[in-house]
Design a protein around this motif. Sequence first.
Motif: not given
Length: 245
Positions: A3, A5, A22
Amino acid sequence: MAEATLRVFRGGPDGGRAVDYSVPVAPGMVVLDALHSIQAHQAPDLAVRWNCKAGKCGSCSAEVNGRPRLTCKTRMDSLPRDKPITVNPMKAFPIIKDLVTDVSWNYEVNRKIPPFTPRPDVEWKMQQRDLDRVQEFRKCIECFLCQDVCHVLRDHDKKPQFGGPRFFVRVAGLEMHPLDGVSRTGLLKDTLGIGLCNITKCCTEVCPEDIHITDNAIIPLKERVVDDFYDPLHWLSRKLRRTRP
Ligand code: SF4
Ligand code: SF4
Ligand code: FES
């Protein structure tokens, strides 16, 4: 799946704020993919301008981690993931909404430039080496990243006095065309304010088409302006040519 951000500017002409999203990161993903993922799953009202997703339309310009870039050509795996990736609209132009800016001023500048005008009775024959020189300038995709990074526009907002690097590239393509017969040096000096450029080369560094804006367009144009307006011998010969019966 990994992931990342994204810290994206959300707002309009009256202000806004950075919002964190995210996003799952797949191999080969670019920043524009991540913005599309945010639109699809978290913020359907996020405004993003894009067309080709192939680095050719010049629509997806934004500032990623503080650097002007095409979001469709900026791979997620080229950006550090240990802190949020910032995505902001181009600073040099007024914000319409989120990442979309109003770049219409550029089209007003463009309209001031006389188009290609062949010399009278020109022979339509050109050497490849003459065309190679102007071909580079025709690669411009009008992303306006060079305009965004140029301190004359970005920090000093001299839009009324300055045309900006994109339009020096356009003028160079016309002035150096082997068959063109119009002089645009007066326009460069007075209307497009080429003297305000102090050759910092920031425009060249951000150009996604690798156009050597400063070395191949701006410096030769500055030399032409100096020849036409500040070289006494050149000035005298022009004056004599004008007064000749
Ligand atoms: S080289 Fe000139 S046009 Fe390019 S960014 Fe610097 S001041 Fe602006
Ligand atoms: S010269 Fe390069 S950076 Fe400037 S508008 Fe054209 S393609 Fe974009
Ligand atoms: S979407 Fe066309 S250049 Fe990025």
